[in-house]
Design a protein around this motif. Structure first.
Motif, mmCIF file in Angstrom:
data_model
loop_
_atom_site.group_PDB
_atom_site.id
_atom_site.type_symbol
_atom_site.label_atom_id
_atom_site.label_comp_id
_atom_site.label_asym_id
_atom_site.label_seq_id
_atom_site.Cartn_x
_atom_site.Cartn_y
_atom_site.Cartn_z
ATOM 1 N N THR A 105 0.889 -1.129 -0.122
ATOM 2 C CA THR A 105 0.027 -0.017 -0.024
ATOM 3 C C THR A 105 0.703 1.295 -0.128
ATOM 4 O OG1 THR A 105 -0.119 0.104 2.363
ATOM 5 C CG2 THR A 105 -1.707 -1.081 1.292
ATOM 6 N N THR A 106 2.108 1.156 0.466
ATOM 7 C CA THR A 106 2.833 2.403 0.402
ATOM 8 C C THR A 106 4.072 2.263 -0.605
ATOM 9 O OG1 THR A 106 2.240 2.695 2.658
ATOM 10 C CG2 THR A 106 4.320 3.808 1.794
ATOM 11 N N VAL A 107 4.904 1.306 -0.733
ATOM 12 C CA VAL A 107 6.152 1.103 -1.429
ATOM 13 C C VAL A 107 5.690 0.697 -2.888
ATOM 14 C CG1 VAL A 107 8.194 0.010 -1.784
ATOM 15 C CG2 VAL A 107 7.208 0.129 0.506
ATOM 16 N N HIS A 108 4.800 -0.083 -3.019
ATOM 17 C CA HIS A 108 4.539 -0.450 -4.505
ATOM 18 C C HIS A 108 3.633 0.853 -5.170
ATOM 19 C CE1 HIS A 108 4.879 -5.135 -4.405
ATOM 20 N NE2 HIS A 108 5.850 -4.378 -3.626
ATOM 21 N N VAL A 109 2.752 1.496 -4.328
ATOM 22 C CA VAL A 109 2.205 2.412 -5.008
ATOM 23 C C VAL A 109 3.043 3.747 -5.498
ATOM 24 C CG1 VAL A 109 0.367 4.373 -4.393
ATOM 25 C CG2 VAL A 109 0.147 2.065 -3.623
ATOM 26 N N ALA A 110 4.324 3.919 -4.777
ATOM 27 C CA ALA A 110 5.066 4.728 -5.189
ATOM 28 C C ALA A 110 5.931 4.292 -6.436
ATOM 29 C CB ALA A 110 5.872 5.234 -4.127
ATOM 30 N N LEU A 111 5.997 3.146 -6.450
ATOM 31 C CA LEU A 111 7.028 2.520 -7.561
ATOM 32 C C LEU A 111 6.384 2.287 -8.838
ATOM 33 C CD1 LEU A 111 9.782 1.234 -8.411
ATOM 34 C CD2 LEU A 111 8.996 -0.950 -7.071
ATOM 35 N N PHE A 112 5.274 1.972 -8.654
ATOM 36 C CA PHE A 112 4.376 1.272 -10.014
ATOM 37 C C PHE A 112 4.478 2.331 -11.149
ATOM 38 C CE2 PHE A 112 0.281 1.060 -12.182
ATOM 39 C CZ PHE A 112 0.785 0.032 -13.039
ATOM 40 N N PRO A 113 4.111 3.639 -11.039
ATOM 41 C CA PRO A 113 3.950 4.554 -11.959
ATOM 42 C C PRO A 113 5.420 4.857 -12.722
ATOM 43 C CG PRO A 113 3.060 5.538 -10.186
ATOM 44 C CD PRO A 113 3.700 4.289 -9.848
ATOM 45 N N LEU A 114 6.565 4.661 -11.977
ATOM 46 C CA LEU A 114 7.938 4.888 -12.349
ATOM 47 C C LEU A 114 8.604 3.787 -13.212
ATOM 48 C CD1 LEU A 114 9.508 5.820 -8.770
ATOM 49 C CD2 LEU A 114 9.475 7.160 -10.635
ATOM 50 N N VAL A 115 7.926 2.671 -13.347
ATOM 51 C CA VAL A 115 8.283 1.907 -14.388
ATOM 52 C C VAL A 115 7.111 1.173 -15.151
ATOM 53 C CG1 VAL A 115 10.174 0.934 -12.961
ATOM 54 C CG2 VAL A 115 7.999 -0.078 -12.573
ATOM 55 N N VAL A 116 5.975 1.867 -15.210
ATOM 56 C CA VAL A 116 4.718 1.428 -15.920
ATOM 57 C C VAL A 116 4.954 1.109 -17.390
ATOM 58 C CG1 VAL A 116 3.464 3.303 -16.037
ATOM 59 C CG2 VAL A 116 2.263 1.381 -15.675
ATOM 60 N N ALA A 117 5.598 2.174 -18.135
ATOM 61 C CA ALA A 117 5.700 1.993 -19.351
ATOM 62 C C ALA A 117 6.908 0.882 -19.840
ATOM 63 C CB ALA A 117 6.002 3.327 -19.990
#
Lengths: 232, 232
Positions: A105-117
């Protein structure tokens, strides 16, 4: 023999952070397993377990028992195979559950958009349209815009979410204590996810998390280090 | 007898979340203590311990031993008074240390601007100028602007930081397990801090964290519930 249904991307990459939790847990317990690759368009493979998400395991040593969700799988493994427990006490289980929720709920939420493409680019060709459509709906913009915006402004936010890990590592070599345990496997899975698909430098060079991550990649004959990365 | 140097606001309010950790830990261990109130302008009272921040304890049963920092105090109390341990195992200590870092670096960071002007209003008159100057420097704006901006946009962010706690409470009555322990005391301190100074509704009415907080306020003869609040 245990079969792990594991998310697959192109080049046999295996990015799912949740599947990594299960793979590391299986190795911790010394249990043999095989993986069954599942792409986003192959989710009918999971229907026998009543699931639409990985990981799922099928345990043929226990009547083909199906278990879904990495946390439920961890609890199941300790119940079915008490040796080399993941959770030797209620405190260890509580600690791990808390880290599980924190990562999700904290770490993945911040990380996901950084590598989504980058995730999209490494998905199997037949899975890319599904990935794009479902994730763009969630993000409210294109994958490329979301990733670019995140990299311009959100890298410090993501690094900031790791501060509790850094404080822990200032006092002990692993998140769990003197030896790695399930809390470490959770966060190792968090890092193996982008490592599989993206060349982005997620940590600054002098971040103490780097040393811990090196130790995690070395575990179990370097299973994390040997896994295919963004570079192949 | 142990003396706890405890931050004091007007009306004998005691807001410090870090001092609350120590007060709850002392009660958990069944140790008697008295508090010595310390305002922001009284910090010379802490000089004997080489500290400029609360909590500090002086333990007259152990040669007037001075210990500073709530985490160091918790470790000291278990060492000096092994009965009714705060940390009965290395796992309990690791879990608590992780929650300590999470509260300090994630939860408090999101919470602080939401109540910063209310904190100022309840500080002792002689401490208000110091509080305003030091906190406005940190925030880069006035206390009132920071609080208003935070309340307009950051309440969902603060509530979101509690998601790992909610996940835990969906599985067990306390963050620590079946009974409250140091991880719960840490987060109880987080809530007692704004409770002491601010009427702001920090949680939505149906948030499951409310039930847990009620149980925490009831502990030790309702010591949290009885403490002076924003309303007096």
């Amino acid at each position: 023999m245990i079969t792990l249904f594991d998310l697959v991307f192109s080049g046999d990459r295996r990015p799912s952070p949740f599947c990594w939790r299960t793979k590391l847990a299986l190795r911790h317990k010394g249990l043999d397993y095989v993986t069954e690759p599942v792409g986003f368009c192959d989710k009918d493979k999971l229907a026998f377990a009543g699931s639409t998400t990985v990981p799922v395991i099928r345990d043929d040593s226990h009547g083909g028992r199906a278990v879904r969700d990495s946390w439920q799988i961890a609890l199941y493994l300790d119940e079915a195979y008490p040796a080399q427990p993941l959770f030797a006490s209620a405190a260890e289980r509580s600690f791990a559950r808390f880290v599980n929720g924190w990562a999700d709920t904290t770490v993945h939420v911040a990380l996901f958009p950084l590598v989504v493409a980058d995730l999209h680019a490494q998905a199997r060709p037949q899975d890319q349209a599904y990935f794009r459509e479902s994730r763009e709906k969630r993000l409210g913009t294109t994958l490329e815009s979301a990733q670019q915006a995140a990299r311009e402004t959100r890298l410090p936010v993501w690094r900031g979410t790791l501060e509790p890990l850094r404080r822990q590592l200032a006092a002990q070599p692993f998140l769990s204590g003197d030896a790695p345990a399930y809390p470490d496997y959770i966060v190792a899975g968090t890092f193996l996810w982008p490592r599989t698909v993206s060349p982005l430098a997620l940590l600054e060079a002098d971040d103490p998390v780097n040393g811990w991550l090196d130790r995690m990649l070395d575990l179990f004959d370097g299973m994390g280090r040997k896994a295919p990365t963004a570079a192949g």
